[in-house]
Design an enzyme around this catalytic site. Structure first.
Site, mmCIF file in Angstrom:
data_model
loop_
_atom_site.group_PDB
_atom_site.id
_atom_site.type_symbol
_atom_site.label_atom_id
_atom_site.label_comp_id
_atom_site.label_asym_id
_atom_site.label_seq_id
_atom_site.Cartn_x
_atom_site.Cartn_y
_atom_site.Cartn_z
ATOM 1 N N GLU A 56 0.829 -1.213 0.000
ATOM 2 C CA GLU A 56 0.000 0.000 0.000
ATOM 3 C C GLU A 56 0.859 1.257 0.000
ATOM 4 O OE1 GLU A 56 -4.026 1.969 1.648
ATOM 5 O OE2 GLU A 56 -3.643 -0.151 1.964
ATOM 6 N N ALA A 57 1.974 1.246 0.698
ATOM 7 C CA ALA A 57 2.837 2.425 0.751
ATOM 8 C C ALA A 57 3.448 2.731 -0.613
ATOM 9 C CB ALA A 57 3.936 2.220 1.792
#
EC number: 3.1.2.-
Length: 157
Positions: A56-57
């Site tokens: 997600e980052a």
């Protein structure tokens, strides 16, 4: 690690785990992580939640850059854990866009480790992910300088 440095600001949870960014652009975000006990489950292998955090980052950073440094938010994450990565191993990560629209982006994220022997394909896939992000959200006043801080980090890589 200086908590006021721009590099620390871009993704504090990943930096705390020791993740190092190698490339940040609108078409590719990559980096690597040496697995320590902070990122492993009790069986001394990479925790699946850490794989999801990385996915997600990286996708969020890439989508933010691709959207012109607008705020983005992950709305769906799908991850497949394929092989374990053990304590002490280095895990490499790369993210790239599958679809870049005005409001929605989809990014592919791959995590792998290197094989112990030299071969033409020296990668052992650890996980693959798809991240869908909503783009173009307003940036809150208390973090209005975040896009400028990210631009500083990109210029140093």
């Amino acid at each position: 690690m200086d908590p006021k440095s721009p590099e620390f600001i871009i993704d504090q949870p990943l930096k705390i785990l020791g993740f190092v960014f190698d490339e940040l652009s609108a078409t590719r975000v990559s980096g690597h992580l040496t697995l320590t006990e902070k990122c492993c489950q009790p069986f001394k292998v990479l925790h699946g939640g850490v794989s999801a955090l990385i996915a997600e980052a990286l996708a969020s950073l890439g989508a933010g850059i691709a959207s012109g440094f607008k705020r983005v938010a992950g709305i769906h994450l799908s991850i497949h854990h394929l092989r374990p990565a053990a304590l002490g191993e280095i895990v490499f990560a790369e993210s790239f866009p599958v679809s870049v629209g005005k409001n929605i982006q989809v990014w592919e994220v791959r995590l792998w480790k290197a094989k112990k022997t030299e071969t033409p394909d020296n990668k052992i896939m650890v996980s693959t992910s798809r991240v869908t992000l909503f783009c173009g959200l307003p940036i809150p006043d208390h973090v209005k300088d975040a896009p400028d801080e990210l631009k500083k980090v990109i210029s140093k890589l």
